[in-house]
Design an enzyme around this catalytic site. Structure first.
Site, PDB file in Angstrom:
ATOM      1  N   ALA A   1     -19.497 107.119  35.922  1.00 39.51           N
ATOM      2  CA  ALA A   1     -19.118 108.453  36.416  1.00 39.51           C
ATOM      3  C   ALA A   1     -19.546 108.527  37.876  1.00 39.51           C
ATOM      4  O   ALA A   1     -20.421 107.772  38.315  1.00 39.51           O
ATOM      5  CB  ALA A   1     -19.818 109.525  35.595  1.00 39.51           C
TER       6      ALA A   1
ATOM      7  N   GLY B   1     -19.742 105.162  32.338  1.00 39.57           N
ATOM      8  CA  GLY B   1     -18.404 105.657  32.006  1.00 39.57           C
ATOM      9  C   GLY B   1     -17.340 104.584  32.138  1.00 39.57           C
ATOM     10  O   GLY B   1     -16.288 104.665  31.522  1.00 39.57           O
TER      11      GLY B   1
ATOM     12  N   GLU C   1     -17.448 102.884  28.911  1.00 42.17           N
ATOM     13  CA  GLU C   1     -16.917 103.842  27.924  1.00 42.17           C
ATOM     14  C   GLU C   1     -15.394 103.911  28.012  1.00 42.17           C
ATOM     15  O   GLU C   1     -14.709 104.030  27.001  1.00 42.17           O
ATOM     16  CB  GLU C   1     -17.552 105.210  28.140  1.00 42.17           C
ATOM     17  CG  GLU C   1     -19.023 105.223  27.752  1.00 42.17           C
ATOM     18  CD  GLU C   1     -19.721 106.517  28.102  1.00 42.17           C
ATOM     19  OE1 GLU C   1     -19.630 106.946  29.275  1.00 42.17           O
ATOM     20  OE2 GLU C   1     -20.351 107.102  27.214  1.00 42.17           O
TER      21      GLU C   1
ATOM     22  N   GLU D   1     -27.180 104.484  31.942  1.00 42.06           N
ATOM     23  CA  GLU D   1     -27.456 105.909  32.141  1.00 42.06           C
ATOM     24  C   GLU D   1     -28.932 106.249  32.005  1.00 42.06           C
ATOM     25  O   GLU D   1     -29.412 107.186  32.618  1.00 42.06           O
ATOM     26  CB  GLU D   1     -26.638 106.751  31.174  1.00 42.06           C
ATOM     27  CG  GLU D   1     -25.159 106.820  31.481  1.00 42.06           C
ATOM     28  CD  GLU D   1     -24.362 105.664  30.893  1.00 42.06           C
ATOM     29  OE1 GLU D   1     -24.943 104.637  30.526  1.00 42.06           O
ATOM     30  OE2 GLU D   1     -23.128 105.816  30.803  1.00 42.06           O
TER      31      GLU D   1
HETATM   32  N1  T1G Z   1     -21.440 107.171  41.521  1.00 39.92           N
HETATM   33  C1  T1G Z   1     -21.392 107.424  42.852  1.00 39.92           C
HETATM   34  N2  T1G Z   1     -21.721 106.516  43.807  1.00 39.92           N
HETATM   35  C2  T1G Z   1     -22.109 105.303  43.389  1.00 39.92           C
HETATM   36  C3  T1G Z   1     -22.189 104.967  42.014  1.00 39.92           C
HETATM   37  C4  T1G Z   1     -21.827 105.971  41.062  1.00 39.92           C
HETATM   38  N3  T1G Z   1     -21.841 105.735  39.767  1.00 39.92           N
HETATM   39  N4  T1G Z   1     -22.616 103.685  41.927  1.00 39.92           N
HETATM   40  C5  T1G Z   1     -22.783 103.247  43.178  1.00 39.92           C
HETATM   41  N5  T1G Z   1     -22.483 104.210  44.054  1.00 39.92           N
HETATM   42  C6  T1G Z   1     -22.514 104.101  45.507  1.00 39.92           C
HETATM   43  C7  T1G Z   1     -23.918 103.927  46.034  1.00 39.92           C
HETATM   44  O1  T1G Z   1     -24.547 105.199  46.204  1.00 39.92           O
HETATM   45  C8  T1G Z   1     -23.680 103.213  47.343  1.00 39.92           C
HETATM   46  O2  T1G Z   1     -23.230 104.212  48.251  1.00 39.92           O
HETATM   47  C9  T1G Z   1     -22.479 102.327  47.036  1.00 39.92           C
HETATM   48  O3  T1G Z   1     -21.843 102.898  45.876  1.00 39.92           O
HETATM   49  C10 T1G Z   1     -22.863 100.904  46.723  1.00 39.92           C
HETATM   50  O4  T1G Z   1     -23.845 100.973  45.673  1.00 39.92           O
HETATM   51  C11 T1G Z   1     -20.405 109.749  31.606  1.00 39.92           C
HETATM   52  C12 T1G Z   1     -22.802 109.983  32.759  1.00 39.92           C
HETATM   53  C13 T1G Z   1     -22.477  99.424  40.669  1.00 39.92           C
HETATM   54  C14 T1G Z   1     -24.340  97.790  40.260  1.00 39.92           C
HETATM   55  O5  T1G Z   1     -25.492 104.184  36.781  1.00 39.92           O
HETATM   56  O6  T1G Z   1     -25.793 100.343  39.390  1.00 39.92           O
HETATM   57  O7  T1G Z   1     -21.352 106.991  33.876  1.00 39.92           O
HETATM   58  O8  T1G Z   1     -25.053 103.917  49.941  1.00 39.92           O
HETATM   59  O9  T1G Z   1     -25.702  99.960  47.021  1.00 39.92           O
HETATM   60  O10 T1G Z   1     -26.160  97.002  44.988  1.00 39.92           O
HETATM   61  O11 T1G Z   1     -21.638 108.251  30.322  1.00 39.92           O
HETATM   62  O12 T1G Z   1     -24.286 100.760  42.493  1.00 39.92           O
HETATM   63  O13 T1G Z   1     -22.873 102.731  50.200  1.00 39.92           O
HETATM   64  O14 T1G Z   1     -22.982 105.235  50.476  1.00 39.92           O
HETATM   65  O15 T1G Z   1     -25.886 100.209  44.510  1.00 39.92           O
HETATM   66  O16 T1G Z   1     -23.698  96.272  44.873  1.00 39.92           O
HETATM   67  C15 T1G Z   1     -23.492 105.214  35.252  1.00 39.92           C
HETATM   68  C16 T1G Z   1     -24.829 102.963  39.224  1.00 39.92           C
HETATM   69  C17 T1G Z   1     -23.276 106.525  35.920  1.00 39.92           C
HETATM   70  C18 T1G Z   1     -24.134 102.622  37.904  1.00 39.92           C
HETATM   71  C19 T1G Z   1     -23.445  98.161  42.550  1.00 39.92           C
HETATM   72  N6  T1G Z   1     -23.346 104.138  36.192  1.00 39.92           N
HETATM   73  N7  T1G Z   1     -24.518 102.016  40.269  1.00 39.92           N
HETATM   74  O17 T1G Z   1     -24.662  97.769  43.132  1.00 39.92           O
HETATM   75  O18 T1G Z   1     -24.268  98.557  45.510  1.00 39.92           O
HETATM   76  S1  T1G Z   1     -23.551 107.886  34.835  1.00 39.92           S
HETATM   77  C20 T1G Z   1     -24.393 103.716  36.916  1.00 39.92           C
HETATM   78  C21 T1G Z   1     -25.086 100.767  40.267  1.00 39.92           C
HETATM   79  C22 T1G Z   1     -22.282 107.739  33.714  1.00 39.92           C
HETATM   80  C23 T1G Z   1     -21.203 108.498  31.637  1.00 39.92           C
HETATM   81  C24 T1G Z   1     -22.422 108.583  32.482  1.00 39.92           C
HETATM   82  C25 T1G Z   1     -24.776  99.930  41.471  1.00 39.92           C
HETATM   83  C26 T1G Z   1     -23.745  98.832  41.200  1.00 39.92           C
HETATM   84  P1  T1G Z   1     -23.555 104.003  49.822  1.00 39.92           P
HETATM   85  P2  T1G Z   1     -25.062  99.931  45.679  1.00 39.92           P
HETATM   86  P3  T1G Z   1     -24.742  97.303  44.664  1.00 39.92           P
END
Ligand code: T1G
Length: 690
Positions: A66, A105, A108, A128
Site C-alpha cells: 500500500a 498489499g 495480497e 506490515e
Molecule cells: N509506500 C510509499 N512509499 C514507499 C513504499 C510504500 N509502501 N515503499 C517504499 N517507498 C518509497 C520510499 O519512501 C523511498 O522514497 C523509495 O520508495 C525507495 O524506497 C494493505 C497496509 C520496497 C524493499 O512495508 O520495504 O501494504 O526516499 O529507499 O531500499 O496490507 O522500500 O526515494 O522518496 O526503501 O530499494 C507494506 C516498504 C506497506 C514495503 C525497496 N509494504 N518498502 O527498498 O528503497 S503496508 C512495505 C520497502 C501494506 C496492506 C498493508 C522498501 C523496498 P524516497 P527504499 P529500497
C-alpha cells in the site's frame, strides 16, 4: 493501449488483457493504481477479446505494498478491498507477473490472482509488522492457505520475505521464469485463457490449515519464541491472532477478524510511530544543500587503524560489502588477535547457518593486516579506531596525512572528541570526516557521519553513500561533545545517577527504563559499556559512584561486577555495595533522599533527552528532528513503537514537555532543566518538532 489512469494501462495482446502498472519508485498501491486495477479488471471481464488477465509492473519491482504516504491522509476510493474483491470474483483467470519485491498489499494482490509467475530473484513478504500493522487486505487469511500456517507465522511476525525458489516450492509461485518475464507470463496467461473451465482461488483451499487445526499449540509456541524480541509491540501478537482466525474461522469471518484487528492497530500510537519511522529512516540519507552534481568519491580500498573490538568490527562491515580492508596494528600479537577475532565471528555466523563456508573464506580474504601504516598509502579511505584520546588521535592523523594518497579520506571513529581539532593537524581538513560506529560495529546499524567545519561536500556525500553500501543507517551530525547520540545519552545518565542519589534504588530506575521499552536501563548500560570508559584512575572522584566502583575494580560486566553483580551467564543482581555507595555519597553531598515514583523517574530520564535533542536542533548539530529519532532507535534501543525521543515529545505535546521541564527546574533549582529556546518558541507558536 488505453491509459485507464496515469498509473495503469490496458492493452489486449494474444487474447490477454494486460494491465501494466507504472507508479515509481515501487509501484505502491496509490489511488491511481487501485483505480486502474479495478477498472482494468472490470473492462477485461466485459471484453470478449480477452480470455485472461495479466498484471504486470514496469520499473524495478512488482507492487511493494500500500502507499504508506497515503495513510495519514483521508482515504480516496476505490478501497483496496473493493479492488481485490473484483479480482477474487473474476470469471477469467488472472495472472500476476512478479519481479522485485511483492510485499504487503502487493503480495495480497498477487494472492487474489489465480496464478503467480515470477523471476528467480523475486521476493515475497508481508512486512506490515514493521509498520506496527498487519496485512489488512486478506493476507493473513490467504497466505496460510498457500504456504501453510507455520511459514505464514514466521513471515508476518518478522516481516522477512522469502525468495522465489522457496515460494515455488511452497506453491506460492506457479512458474519460475528464466527468460523475459513479460513474454513468458503472457504466454502462461494465454494458455490459462485457452484452458477454460474454473481456475484455483486461494480462499477455496483449506488443506494447508489442517495441521494447525490438529496442533494449535503452534500458536503458543510462536508467542513464546517471540516474547523477548517483541516485548511491548502489539503488531506481532495481532498478526498471530489473525492467523489463528484463518485456522479457526470460515474465510469471511476470518476476514472480519483481520479487518477489526487491522483497524485497531492502524489507529493506535504504535503504528503511527512506526509509519513515521519508516519515512524518517529514509529521510536521514538526504543531506539538504548538497549539490546533486557533487561527485561521490570512489571507495575501492579501505584502511583501518586499530584491530581491536571497534577496528575489527568496522573492518567486517567493508569485507561484508566486498571492499578490501587493511588493518594496521602496533604489534604482531595484537594484529593476529584482531584478525583471529574476525575469522571467529564469521565462523560463528556460519555455524548459525547465516553464512556459507566459502563466504567466510571470501570475507576473511578481503581483510589483511600490517604493522606498517605506510601500507595504507593506496587506500581511498582510512578510518582511525584507536584509544579515545586526543593526543593519540592527533599523532595518528599527522602520520596519516603524510602517508595517505592525495584525495584520500581520513576518518575518525571518535565517539565524542572534537573532529575539527583532529582535522587541524592535517593538510587536508576538507578530507577529514567522522565515521562514528556503534559497538559492536559489525552489528549496530547506526552510523553518525560527523561533518567537520572544513569537510567538503564530496566527502560528506561519499560518507553518506558509503553508509548505505555497508548497510548502515547514517545520520549527518555536527561537531559537539558526544555529537547527537552520546550527548543525549550523557543527559539521561547524569539524571539517572542523580535519581539514585536522591533515593531511587538504581535497579528501580533501570526497571522503569526497561518497562518503557529500552533493552536495558541506564546502570545496566553503563556496566555493559564499561564504567572505566573515560575514568581517570589518578583523578578518581570520590563523589562519583561510578569512579568509586572503578576504584574497587568493578568496571562492569567485563569484570563480573559494576553497579550490579554478574553471574557466569551475565545475569545482573543488584549489589549492596552500590546501594550503600549511593547512600554514602548522598550523605557527603547533603542530598535529601526519599522514595521516587516510577512516573517521576521516567519523566526525569526522558525529558532531559528531549530537551538535549531540542538544543541539538537549535545548534544545527542535527539536520532534522527525525534524525535524532533514527539515531536513538538504531543506536540506543529506543523502542521503535514509540518513534524516538522527538516523536515521543510531539505525541506528549510540547506544551506538556515544557511545563514539566519548568516544574523540575523549579523544584531542583538546577539550570540542567532550563528548557531549550527552540522548545519554548515552538510551544509559543503552537508548533511541533518537524
Ligand atoms: N509506500 C510509499 N512509499 C514507499 C513504499 C510504500 N509502501 N515503499 C517504499 N517507498 C518509497 C520510499 O519512501 C523511498 O522514497 C523509495 O520508495 C525507495 O524506497 C494493505 C497496509 C520496497 C524493499 O512495508 O520495504 O501494504 O526516499 O529507499 O531500499 O496490507 O522500500 O526515494 O522518496 O526503501 O530499494 C507494506 C516498504 C506497506 C514495503 C525497496 N509494504 N518498502 O527498498 O528503497 S503496508 C512495505 C520497502 C501494506 C496492506 C498493508 C522498501 C523496498 P524516497 P527504499 P529500497
Amino acid at each position: 493501449m488505453v491509459a485507464l489512469t496515469t498509473m495503469v494501462d490496458y492493452n489486449v495482446e494474444q487474447g490477454v488483457a494486460v494491465l501494466t502498472l507504472n507508479n515509481p519508485p515501487v509501484n505502491a498501491l496509490s489511488q491511481g493504481v487501485r483505480q486502474g486495477l479495478k477498472e482494468g479488471v472490470e473492462k477485461a471481464l466485459a471484453d470478449d477479446s480477452a480470455s485472461a488477465i495479466l498484471i504486470y509492473c514496469e520499473g524495478r519491482t512488482f507492487i511493494a505494498g500500500a502507499d504508506i504516504s497515503e495513510f495519514s491522509s483521508k482515504p480516496m476510493g476505490p478501497d483496496f478491498h473493493a479492488v481485490l474483491s473484483t479480482m477474487d470474483a473474476s470469471a477469467k483467470p488472472i495472472v500476476a507477473a512478479i519481479h522485485g519485491t511483492a510485499l504487503g498489499g502487493g503480495l495480497e494482490t498477487a494472492l487474489c490472482c489465480n496464478y503467480r509467475v515470477a523471476v528467480p530473484s523475486a521476493k515475497f513478504g508481508l512486512p506490515e509488522v514493521n509498520l506496527g500493522l498487519l496485512p489488512g487486505a486478506g493476507g493473513t487469511q490467504r497466505l496460510p492457505r498457500v504456504v501453510g500456517v507455520e511459514k505464514t507465522l514466521a513471515m508476518v511476525t518478522t516481516g522477512v520475505p522469502i525468495g522465489a525458489a522457496e515460494a515455488f516450492e511452497l506453491g506460492l509461485v506457479d512458474q519460475l521464469v528464466e527468460g523475459d518475464l513479460r513474454t513468458e507470463a503472457l504466454a502462461f496467461a494465454v494458455a490459462k485463457g485457452a484452458q477454460g473451465g474454473s481456475h484455483p482461488r486461494v480462499r477455496d483451499n483449506d488443506a494447508k490449515l489442517q495441521s494447525a487445526k490438529e496442533n494449535p499449540e503452534i500458536f503458543a509456541a510462536t508467542r513464546k519464541m517471540l516474547a523477548r524480541k517483541t516485548r511491548g509491540f502489539l503488531a506481532p501478537e495481532y498478526n498471530i491472532r489473525c492467523i489463528e482466525a484463518a485456522v479457526n474461522q470460515p474465510f469471511d469471518e476470518g476476514m472480519k477478524t483481520e479487518a477489526k484487528l487491522f483497524g485497531e492497530l492502524m489507529t493506535g500510537p504504535q503504528s503511527q510511530a512506526q509509519q513515521y519511522f519508516f519515512f524518517s529512516e529514509r529521510q536521514a540519507a538526504k543531506v539538504p544543500g548538497l549539490d546533486k552534481a557533487t561527485e561521490e568519491l570512489p571507495i575501492t580500498k579501505v584502511g583501518v587503524i586499530g584491530g581491536g573490538l571497534m577496528g575489527g568490527g568496522i573492518s567486517m562491515n567493508f569485507a561484508n560489502a566486498g571492499i578490501p580492508v587493511t588493518i594496521v596494528e602496533t604489534n604482531q600479537p595484537a594484529l593476529d588477535r584482531g584478525l583471529g577475532t574476525i575469522r571467529k565471528n564469521y565462523e560463528n555466523t556460519a555455524r548459525k547457518g547465516r553464512l556459507t563456508a566459502e563466504a567466510v573464506e571470501q570475507r576473511c580474504g578481503l581483510v589483511t593486516g600490517t604493522l606498517d601504516m605506510a601500507d595504507l598509502a593506496d587506500c581511498d579511505l582510512i578510518i582511525e579506531a584507536v584509544f579515545e584520546n586526543m593526543a593519540v588521535k592527533k599523532e595518528i592523523f599527522t602520520r596519516l596525512d603524510g602517508i595517505a594518497k592525495p584525495g584520500a579520506i581520513l576518518a575518525s571513529n571518535t565517539s565524542a572528541l572534537d573532529l575539527n581539532e583532529i582535522a587541524s593537524v592535517t593538510s587536508r581538513p576538507e578530507s577529514v570526516i567522522g565515521l562514528h560506529f556503534f559497538s559492536p560495529a559489525n552489528v549496530m546499524k547506526l552510523l553518525e557521519v560527523v561533518r567537520g567545519e572544513k569537510t567538503s561536500d564530496a566527502v560528506i556525500k561519499t560518507g553518506m553513500a558509503l553508509a548505505k553500501r555497508i548497510k548502515k543507517v547514517a545520520i549527518l551530525v555536527g561537531v559537539c561533545p558526544g555529537f547527537v547520540g552520546n550527548r543525549i545519552l550523557f543527559a539521561r545518565q547524569f539524571e539517572a545517577a542523580r535519581l539514585a542519589l536522591e533515593g531511587a534504588p538504581y535497579e528501580q530506575v533501570d526497571k522503569v527504563l526497561f518497562d518503557f521499552g529500552f533493552p536495558m536501563g541506564a546502570f545496566q548500560m553503563g556496566d555493559l559499556a564499561g564504567l572505566d570508559l573515560g575514568w581517570d584512575k589518578d583523578n578518581s572522584n570520590p563523589m562519583d559512584v561510578k569512579d568509586r566502583l572503578c576504584d574497587l575494580g568493578r568496571y562492569g560486566q567485563k569484570t563480573g561486577a559494576g553497579f550490579y553483580d554478574y553471574d557466569d551467564k551475565r545475569m545482573a543482581t543488584p549489589s549492596a555495595i552500590t546501594t550503600d555507595m549511593f547512600a554514602e555519597v548522598a550523605g557527603s553531598l547533603g542530598v535529601e533522599r526519599g522514595e521516587i515514583s516510577d512516573e517521576e523517574i521516567l519523566d526525569r530520564c526522558i525529558l532531559p533527552m528531549i530537551n538535549e535533542g531540542a538544543k541539538i536542533l537549535e545548534e544545527g548539530i542535527a539536520v532534522r528532528a527525525s534524525d535524532i529519532d533514527v539515531c536513538y532507535v538504531y543506536g540506543y534501543g529506543w523502542p521503535v513503537y514509540r518513534g524516538g525521543p522527538m516523536h515521543y515529545a510531539n505525541s506528549m505535546g510540547l506544551d506538556k514537555v515544557l511545563e514539566k521541564l519548568r516544574h523540575y527546574q523549579t523544584v531542583s533549582g538546577d539550570d540542567f532543566w532550563a528548557p531549550s529556546a527552540l522548545l519554548v518558541s515552538l510551544v509559543e507558536k503552537g508548533e511541533r518538532f518537524k
